[in-house]
Design a protein around this motif. Structure first.
Motif, PDB file in Angstrom:
ATOM      1  N   LEU A 138       0.848  -1.181   0.000  1.00 52.14           N
ATOM      2  CA  LEU A 138       0.000   0.000   0.000  1.00 52.14           C
ATOM      3  C   LEU A 138       0.886   1.233   0.000  1.00 52.14           C
ATOM      4  O   LEU A 138       1.781   1.365   0.837  1.00 52.14           O
ATOM      5  CB  LEU A 138      -0.892   0.018   1.247  1.00 52.14           C
ATOM      6  CG  LEU A 138      -1.653   1.325   1.526  1.00 52.14           C
ATOM      7  CD1 LEU A 138      -2.660   1.632   0.421  1.00 52.14           C
ATOM      8  CD2 LEU A 138      -2.345   1.279   2.874  1.00 52.14           C
ATOM      9  N   THR A 139       0.622   2.123  -0.948  1.00 47.01           N
ATOM     10  CA  THR A 139       1.316   3.409  -1.003  1.00 47.01           C
ATOM     11  C   THR A 139       0.272   4.516  -0.946  1.00 47.01           C
ATOM     12  O   THR A 139      -0.722   4.464  -1.680  1.00 47.01           O
ATOM     13  CB  THR A 139       2.136   3.542  -2.294  1.00 47.01           C
ATOM     14  OG1 THR A 139       3.039   2.435  -2.410  1.00 47.01           O
ATOM     15  CG2 THR A 139       2.928   4.838  -2.304  1.00 47.01           C
ATOM     16  N   ILE A 140       0.462   5.478  -0.055  1.00 48.41           N
ATOM     17  CA  ILE A 140      -0.464   6.608   0.056  1.00 48.41           C
ATOM     18  C   ILE A 140       0.317   7.902  -0.096  1.00 48.41           C
ATOM     19  O   ILE A 140       1.306   8.135   0.608  1.00 48.41           O
ATOM     20  CB  ILE A 140      -1.202   6.622   1.404  1.00 48.41           C
ATOM     21  CG1 ILE A 140      -1.882   5.279   1.683  1.00 48.41           C
ATOM     22  CG2 ILE A 140      -2.242   7.741   1.423  1.00 48.41           C
ATOM     23  CD1 ILE A 140      -2.608   5.217   3.009  1.00 48.41           C
ATOM     24  N   ASP A 141      -0.131   8.738  -1.015  1.00 52.99           N
ATOM     25  CA  ASP A 141       0.451  10.058  -1.215  1.00 52.99           C
ATOM     26  C   ASP A 141      -0.512  11.116  -0.693  1.00 52.99           C
ATOM     27  O   ASP A 141      -1.724  11.058  -0.968  1.00 52.99           O
ATOM     28  CB  ASP A 141       0.712  10.310  -2.706  1.00 52.99           C
ATOM     29  CG  ASP A 141       1.842   9.443  -3.237  1.00 52.99           C
ATOM     30  OD1 ASP A 141       2.978   9.620  -2.766  1.00 52.99           O
ATOM     31  OD2 ASP A 141       1.585   8.592  -4.112  1.00 52.99           O
ATOM     32  N   PRO A 142      -0.015  12.089   0.068  1.00 50.73           N
ATOM     33  CA  PRO A 142      -0.896  13.156   0.531  1.00 50.73           C
ATOM     34  C   PRO A 142      -1.413  13.969  -0.647  1.00 50.73           C
ATOM     35  O   PRO A 142      -0.793  14.003  -1.712  1.00 50.73           O
ATOM     36  CB  PRO A 142       0.007  13.994   1.439  1.00 50.73           C
ATOM     37  CG  PRO A 142       1.400  13.662   1.036  1.00 50.73           C
ATOM     38  CD  PRO A 142       1.368  12.265   0.501  1.00 50.73           C
ATOM     39  N   GLY A 143      -2.558  14.613  -0.453  1.00 55.51           N
ATOM     40  CA  GLY A 143      -3.155  15.413  -1.518  1.00 55.51           C
ATOM     41  C   GLY A 143      -3.625  16.749  -0.972  1.00 55.51           C
ATOM     42  O   GLY A 143      -3.367  17.108   0.175  1.00 55.51           O
ATOM     43  N   SER A 144      -4.335  17.488  -1.800  1.00 56.84           N
ATOM     44  CA  SER A 144      -4.784  18.817  -1.398  1.00 56.84           C
ATOM     45  C   SER A 144      -6.262  18.996  -1.688  1.00 56.84           C
ATOM     46  O   SER A 144      -6.822  18.353  -2.579  1.00 56.84           O
ATOM     47  CB  SER A 144      -3.972  19.892  -2.116  1.00 56.84           C
ATOM     48  OG  SER A 144      -4.089  19.748  -3.527  1.00 56.84           O
ATOM     49  N   LEU A 145      -6.886  19.898  -0.904  1.00 55.67           N
ATOM     50  CA  LEU A 145      -8.288  20.249  -1.062  1.00 55.67           C
ATOM     51  C   LEU A 145      -8.441  21.756  -0.836  1.00 55.67           C
ATOM     52  O   LEU A 145      -7.719  22.338  -0.026  1.00 55.67           O
ATOM     53  CB  LEU A 145      -9.158  19.526  -0.029  1.00 55.67           C
ATOM     54  CG  LEU A 145      -9.396  18.023  -0.164  1.00 55.67           C
ATOM     55  CD1 LEU A 145     -10.153  17.533   1.067  1.00 55.67           C
ATOM     56  CD2 LEU A 145     -10.176  17.703  -1.426  1.00 55.67           C
ATOM     57  N   PRO A 146      -9.389  22.382  -1.510  1.00 54.05           N
ATOM     58  CA  PRO A 146      -9.668  23.792  -1.200  1.00 54.05           C
ATOM     59  C   PRO A 146     -10.439  23.899   0.111  1.00 54.05           C
ATOM     60  O   PRO A 146     -11.310  23.079   0.395  1.00 54.05           O
ATOM     61  CB  PRO A 146     -10.519  24.252  -2.382  1.00 54.05           C
ATOM     62  CG  PRO A 146     -11.162  23.001  -2.896  1.00 54.05           C
ATOM     63  CD  PRO A 146     -10.183  21.891  -2.647  1.00 54.05           C
ATOM     64  N   ASN A 147     -10.115  24.896   0.920  1.00 54.01           N
ATOM     65  CA  ASN A 147     -10.864  25.107   2.152  1.00 54.01           C
ATOM     66  C   ASN A 147     -12.091  25.970   1.881  1.00 54.01           C
ATOM     67  O   ASN A 147     -12.419  26.270   0.728  1.00 54.01           O
ATOM     68  CB  ASN A 147      -9.971  25.710   3.244  1.00 54.01           C
ATOM     69  CG  ASN A 147      -9.438  27.077   2.852  1.00 54.01           C
ATOM     70  OD1 ASN A 147     -10.000  27.757   1.980  1.00 54.01           O
ATOM     71  ND2 ASN A 147      -8.361  27.497   3.501  1.00 54.01           N
ATOM     72  N   ALA A 148     -12.787  26.361   2.937  1.00 55.07           N
ATOM     73  CA  ALA A 148     -14.030  27.110   2.778  1.00 55.07           C
ATOM     74  C   ALA A 148     -13.821  28.440   2.064  1.00 55.07           C
ATOM     75  O   ALA A 148     -14.741  28.969   1.425  1.00 55.07           O
ATOM     76  CB  ALA A 148     -14.664  27.349   4.154  1.00 55.07           C
ATOM     77  N   ASP A 149     -12.612  28.977   2.138  1.00 57.78           N
ATOM     78  CA  ASP A 149     -12.307  30.250   1.480  1.00 57.78           C
ATOM     79  C   ASP A 149     -11.785  30.060   0.067  1.00 57.78           C
ATOM     80  O   ASP A 149     -11.397  31.038  -0.591  1.00 57.78           O
ATOM     81  CB  ASP A 149     -11.271  31.029   2.301  1.00 57.78           C
ATOM     82  CG  ASP A 149     -11.788  31.366   3.693  1.00 57.78           C
ATOM     83  OD1 ASP A 149     -13.009  31.638   3.805  1.00 57.78           O
ATOM     84  OD2 ASP A 149     -10.990  31.338   4.639  1.00 57.78           O
ATOM     85  N   GLY A 150     -11.748  28.807  -0.390  1.00 56.01           N
ATOM     86  CA  GLY A 150     -11.264  28.537  -1.735  1.00 56.01           C
ATOM     87  C   GLY A 150      -9.760  28.405  -1.840  1.00 56.01           C
ATOM     88  O   GLY A 150      -9.210  28.240  -2.934  1.00 56.01           O
ATOM     89  N   VAL A 151      -9.063  28.463  -0.706  1.00 55.64           N
ATOM     90  CA  VAL A 151      -7.606  28.338  -0.701  1.00 55.64           C
ATOM     91  C   VAL A 151      -7.232  26.858  -0.597  1.00 55.64           C
ATOM     92  O   VAL A 151      -7.722  26.143   0.278  1.00 55.64           O
ATOM     93  CB  VAL A 151      -6.988  29.112   0.480  1.00 55.64           C
ATOM     94  CG1 VAL A 151      -5.472  28.935   0.503  1.00 55.64           C
ATOM     95  CG2 VAL A 151      -7.356  30.582   0.383  1.00 55.64           C
TER      96      VAL A 151
END
Length: 309
Positions: A73-86
């Motif tokens: 199993l390999t897991i890479d971190p990712g990104s998401l926009p927050n409530a302010d769109g950042v």
């Protein structure tokens, strides 16, 4: 069946606690599982029985890799926009909260045969279904792990005689965002109505679901190492045809995250095994200087209750 279960059967729950005062917690866990005549059913993907999330927090940009029997199993971190769109990077999911969230999502997806999972009417309702007490710190922990699950990318690589195969992509399709926890109104703020598992992960789950006992999971809900060991035993024991030894080196490779040396892991493993066996009365596992030996054992959910509800 362990000495804990034998004590309960012979003397009852209360007397067993008196006779083994140093094992009261194990006795309580075992008694809760033994008292269930028709236990509720949960499901997990077979890949998560052989590998798992880390137990502790990694650096936000740090990759996770874990090896199990014929699978990585390999897991890479990712990104998401927050409530302010950042857009913000979220690290790899970790700990017992991440595991319980995943068990809930997988169970509901299998039971409904639908990748779209309802999260329940409120935060308290959902957390209650997972057997986790509600509190400000707990809510923040769950929200953090939900974000990590939504953002990360995972790859299961399987090694077989015919070559390698893999499941790759996000666990969740789209966002898995929770409402603001700072609401002070009388009614708790709601989760988003649904979350959708990715098509590839849902298909892998449908093809290889592993049934586990929900009551057992609730007894070890705050112990990520015991959750991992319990689901591994649930996957492996009933498929064995003969006693199967597993060396300490192999056990360390799969379950020893956080322990640099095998001997360090070995010294702590006994307590984890006791917890996993307490909630899996049918399991037969022994431990010695060479490692552990797994014996053919009934699954943790009897055949008559494995049908989807």
């Amino acid at each position: 069946m362990s000495n804990v279960h034998q004590l309960i059967l012979q003397h009852g729950h209360s007397e067993a606690r008196r006779l083994l005062p140093e094992g009261k917690q194990l006795i309580d866990m075992a008694a809760a599982v033994m008292a269930e005549d028709d236990p509720a059913l949960s499901f997990t993907y077979s890949g998560f029985c052989l590998t798992s999330f880390p137990h502790k927090k990694l650096g936000d940009s740090e990759r996770w890799e874990r090896h199990g029997h014929n699978v990585t199993l390999t897991i890479d971190p990712g990104s998401l926009p927050n409530a302010d769109g950042v857009t913000r990077v979220h690290g790899v999911p970790y700990g017992s909260r991440a595991r319980m969230i995943m068990l809930y999502l997988q169970t509901r997806a299998v039971q409904t045969n639908n990748p779209e999972v309802e999260l329940g009417a409120s935060m308290r309702d959902w957390l209650g279904r997972m057997g986790i007490s509600v509190g400000g710190k707990t809510l923040k922990e769950v929200r953090d792990q939900a974000d990590r699950i939504a953002a990360c990318n995972l790859t299961f690589t399987w090694r077989t005689e015919r070559g390698s195969g893999f499941v790759k992509g996000n666990i969740v399709k789209g966002g898995f965002r929770l409402q603001d926890l700072e609401d002070r109104s009388e009614q708790p703020r709601l989760w988003v109505d649904t979350v959708r598992l990715s098509d590839d992960f849902f298909q892998a789950l449908r093809d290889h679901p592993v049934p586990v006992n929900e009551t057992a999971l609730r007894q070890i809900a705050n112990n990520s190492a015991a959750i991992d060991l319990y689901t591994w035993l649930a996957y492996r024991l009933h498929a064995l045809s003969k006693p199967t030894p597993v060396t300490w080196a192999a056990m360390h490779q799969q379950f020893g995250a956080g322990y640099k040396l095998v001997r360090q892991f070995k010294a702590k493993f006994g307590a984890v095994l006791e917890a996993a066996l307490a909630v899996y009365p049918e399991a037969v596992v022994t431990m010695d200087d060479q490692g552990v030996t797994l014996y053919p054992s009934p699954p943790p959910i009897r055949e008559r209750v494995t049908a989807l509800r």
